[in-house]
Design an enzyme around this catalytic site. Structure first.
Site, PDB file in Angstrom:
ATOM      1  N   GLU A   1      27.887  -8.747   4.203  1.00  0.00           N
ATOM      2  CA  GLU A   1      26.845  -9.080   3.225  1.00  0.00           C
ATOM      3  C   GLU A   1      27.450  -9.394   1.860  1.00  0.00           C
ATOM      4  O   GLU A   1      27.014 -10.310   1.154  1.00  0.00           O
ATOM      5  CB  GLU A   1      25.864  -7.900   3.060  1.00  0.00           C
ATOM      6  CG  GLU A   1      25.090  -7.524   4.300  1.00  0.00           C
ATOM      7  CD  GLU A   1      25.818  -6.487   5.142  1.00  0.00           C
ATOM      8  OE1 GLU A   1      27.057  -6.572   5.267  1.00  0.00           O
ATOM      9  OE2 GLU A   1      25.148  -5.607   5.704  1.00  0.00           O
TER      10      GLU A   1
ATOM     11  N   ALA B   1      50.532 -10.548  43.259  1.00  0.00           N
ATOM     12  CA  ALA B   1      51.927 -10.991  43.369  1.00  0.00           C
ATOM     13  C   ALA B   1      52.214 -11.287  44.827  1.00  0.00           C
ATOM     14  O   ALA B   1      51.510 -10.792  45.722  1.00  0.00           O
ATOM     15  CB  ALA B   1      52.885  -9.910  42.862  1.00  0.00           C
TER      16      ALA B   1
ATOM     17  N   GLU C   1      45.651  -4.956  30.920  1.00  0.00           N
ATOM     18  CA  GLU C   1      46.184  -6.116  31.640  1.00  0.00           C
ATOM     19  C   GLU C   1      46.978  -5.743  32.887  1.00  0.00           C
ATOM     20  O   GLU C   1      47.660  -6.583  33.457  1.00  0.00           O
ATOM     21  CB  GLU C   1      47.042  -6.967  30.693  1.00  0.00           C
ATOM     22  CG  GLU C   1      46.231  -7.649  29.612  1.00  0.00           C
ATOM     23  CD  GLU C   1      46.787  -9.014  29.223  1.00  0.00           C
ATOM     24  OE1 GLU C   1      47.343  -9.710  30.080  1.00  0.00           O
ATOM     25  OE2 GLU C   1      46.656  -9.364  28.043  1.00  0.00           O
TER      26      GLU C   1
ATOM     27  N   GLY D   1      49.416  -2.927  35.497  1.00  0.00           N
ATOM     28  CA  GLY D   1      49.158  -3.509  36.802  1.00  0.00           C
ATOM     29  C   GLY D   1      48.236  -2.661  37.641  1.00  0.00           C
ATOM     30  O   GLY D   1      47.447  -1.862  37.119  1.00  0.00           O
TER      31      GLY D   1
ATOM     32  N   THR E   1      48.472  -0.031  39.541  1.00  0.00           N
ATOM     33  CA  THR E   1      48.490   1.437  39.491  1.00  0.00           C
ATOM     34  C   THR E   1      47.707   1.938  38.293  1.00  0.00           C
ATOM     35  O   THR E   1      46.843   2.820  38.409  1.00  0.00           O
ATOM     36  CB  THR E   1      49.941   1.957  39.411  1.00  0.00           C
ATOM     37  OG1 THR E   1      50.707   1.311  40.430  1.00  0.00           O
ATOM     38  CG2 THR E   1      49.997   3.459  39.582  1.00  0.00           C
TER      39      THR E   1
ATOM     40  N   ALA F   1      45.514   0.225  36.489  1.00  0.00           N
ATOM     41  CA  ALA F   1      44.107  -0.175  36.623  1.00  0.00           C
ATOM     42  C   ALA F   1      43.380   0.800  37.553  1.00  0.00           C
ATOM     43  O   ALA F   1      42.244   1.201  37.285  1.00  0.00           O
ATOM     44  CB  ALA F   1      44.008  -1.600  37.139  1.00  0.00           C
TER      45      ALA F   1
HETATM   46  C1  AOF Z   1      27.545  -3.464   6.955  1.00  0.00           C
HETATM   47  N1  AOF Z   1      28.178  -4.664   6.970  1.00  0.00           N
HETATM   48  O1  AOF Z   1      29.918  -5.964   7.550  1.00  0.00           O
HETATM   49  C2  AOF Z   1      29.912  -3.750   8.312  1.00  0.00           C
HETATM   50  C3  AOF Z   1      29.210  -2.511   8.328  1.00  0.00           C
HETATM   51  O2  AOF Z   1      33.835   2.661   5.346  1.00  0.00           O
HETATM   52  P1  AOF Z   1      33.008   1.416   5.154  1.00  0.00           P
HETATM   53  O3  AOF Z   1      32.390   1.359   3.795  1.00  0.00           O
HETATM   54  O4  AOF Z   1      33.791   0.164   5.473  1.00  0.00           O
HETATM   55  O5  AOF Z   1      31.767   1.500   6.171  1.00  0.00           O
HETATM   56  C4  AOF Z   1      31.972   1.504   7.552  1.00  0.00           C
HETATM   57  C5  AOF Z   1      30.650   1.576   8.278  1.00  0.00           C
HETATM   58  O6  AOF Z   1      29.770   0.572   7.793  1.00  0.00           O
HETATM   59  C6  AOF Z   1      30.774   1.332   9.773  1.00  0.00           C
HETATM   60  O7  AOF Z   1      30.957   2.523  10.491  1.00  0.00           O
HETATM   61  C7  AOF Z   1      29.433   0.699  10.102  1.00  0.00           C
HETATM   62  O8  AOF Z   1      28.435   1.682  10.270  1.00  0.00           O
HETATM   63  C8  AOF Z   1      29.145  -0.098   8.857  1.00  0.00           C
HETATM   64  N2  AOF Z   1      29.705  -1.443   8.988  1.00  0.00           N
HETATM   65  N3  AOF Z   1      28.032  -2.426   7.665  1.00  0.00           N
HETATM   66  O9  AOF Z   1      26.538  -3.319   6.270  1.00  0.00           O
HETATM   67  C9  AOF Z   1      29.335  -4.855   7.600  1.00  0.00           C
HETATM   68  N4  AOF Z   1      31.106  -3.904   8.956  1.00  0.00           N
HETATM   69 ZN    ZN Z   2      27.901  -2.501   4.370  1.00  0.00          ZN
END
Ligand code: AOF
Ligand code: ZN
Length: 351
Positions: A63, A173, A278, A280, A282, A284
């Protein structure tokens, strides 16, 4: 508010959410432990005036990036975001505050934030008089860019995608151990795309001995991508000196264990959210047996080998009723190969 509850396909809000989804997709693999989020700001007339995506921590959230671009044009406009704007002061100040300062009058988000500290943004915005709507394209966002992070929030564990390439008779393989190249060039290029979007790529020591993989992301020209996922080697055998995973092209960690949960705990501690397993067979098998594979991406090539190791080693199945059940969520052609995406029968789906 005037915006309809479900915008039609030509609605600017819906188009903006499509853009936000693409922006979020574009930063997958670069934001952990934070979620990859996309945001679009529309001005009061519905024109796009700002776009943004989550920056690598401790960088700004989506944002804030979009609002910076929009500047004064955000006033009276609409913010369209793939995740509920955060209401807390974490590594960065709350996005709700940034949106209110910018004077937006409406916010649309796709998926609610389940993170205990960050959630509640919708209420904060509403209380300040902003019109808030949620759920738009939520399924696609939850199954796409937010899938691994939502899984981590829910379970505390990183999300694991097991990828393999096998012959039509399920072998990885030939009987002499040769495996280059079972899948075609299109599939091999896709795998670099998969690696690019995760935090860590995991293999067993058996694979390091057998194939000496490099586990790096390369472009079509063969050049190393600027950002590389963490390379992870699991097993008690040790790694041969001079193995390519030990070079300086990317960071590498070694877990001297066979227990998937020990690996997962170690990776979670490092902030890893999205993992590509990825091989192998075992390793997985151990992950499938422990219920630690959350998605399969299988490339099946139209070749027959007749002998040689199967894609999956022992996975705790001794009779047919014990088979691990998966739901196919997509079948696509990848050049000459068939790509099958599957999730556990109890899984969430997505790409
Ligand atoms: C948002 N917009 O682009 C993201 C969000 O430690 P901070 O401040 O970076 O916050 C991390 C938390 O914020 C993360 O666990 C998730 O809940 C939220 N991420 N929130 O508004 C974003 N990446
Ligand atoms: Zn945020």
């Amino acid at each position: 508010m005037n915006t309809p509850a479900v915008p039609s396909t030509d609605d600017p809000v819906r188009a903006a959410m499509e853009t936000a989804l693409a922006l979020a997709d574009g930063v997958r693999g670069t934001t952990s432990p934070n979620p990859p989020v996309g945001a679009v700001i529309l001005d009061a007339d519905g024109r796009v005036v700002g776009t943004g995506a989550t920056q690598p921590p401790p960088g700004p959230h989506a944002e804030v990036m979009a609002l910076r671009e929009a500047g004064e044009r955000a006033r009276g406009g609409t913010a369209v975001v793939t995740l509920e704007p955060c209401s807390h002061h974490g590594r960065t100040p709350p996005c709700t505050g940034a949106l209110l300062d910018a004077g937006v009058s409406a916010v649309w988000f796709a998926v609610s934030d389940p993170h205990p500290a960050a959630s509640g943004g919708a209420e904060v915005l509403r209380a300040a008089g902003v019109a808030v709507e949620s759920g738009l394209l939520a399924d696609r966002v939850a199954a796409g860019p937010l899938r691994a992070w939502l899984h981590r929030e829910r379970t505390g564990r990183p999300h694991v995608t097991w990828k393999y390439a096998a012959s039509l008779d399920g072998r990885v393989a030939a009987v002499d151990g040769t495996s280059r190249w079972i899948s075609g060039p299109t599939s091999r290029a896709q795998v670099h795309g998969l690696r690019q979007r995760v935090d860590a790529v995991v293999v067993g020591t058996g694979t390091v001995f057998a194939d000496d993989p490099w586990l790096t992301v390369r472009g079509e020209d063969g050049r190393l991508a600027p950002r590389q996922p963490l390379r992870v080697v699991v097993g008690t055998r040790g790694i041969p000196e001079g193995a390519r995973v030990l070079d300086s092209a990317a960071e590498t960690v070694v877990f001297a264990t066979r227990d998937p949960d020990e690996v997962m705990a170690g990776l979670a501690e490092r902030g890893v959210v999205d993992v590509l397993l990825e091989g192998g067979p075992t390793l997985a098998g151990a992950f499938v047996r422990a219920g630690r594979v959350d998605r399969i991406v299988a490339y099946v090539a139209p070749s027959l080998l007749g002998a040689g190791p199967a894609a999956l080693g022992p996975a705790g199945v001794s009779t047919i009723t014990e088979a691990h059940r998966w739901r196919v969520e997509g079948v696509t052609m990848s050049g000459e190969d068939v790509r099958i995406d599957a999730v556990p029968v109890t899984g969430e789906g997505g790409d």
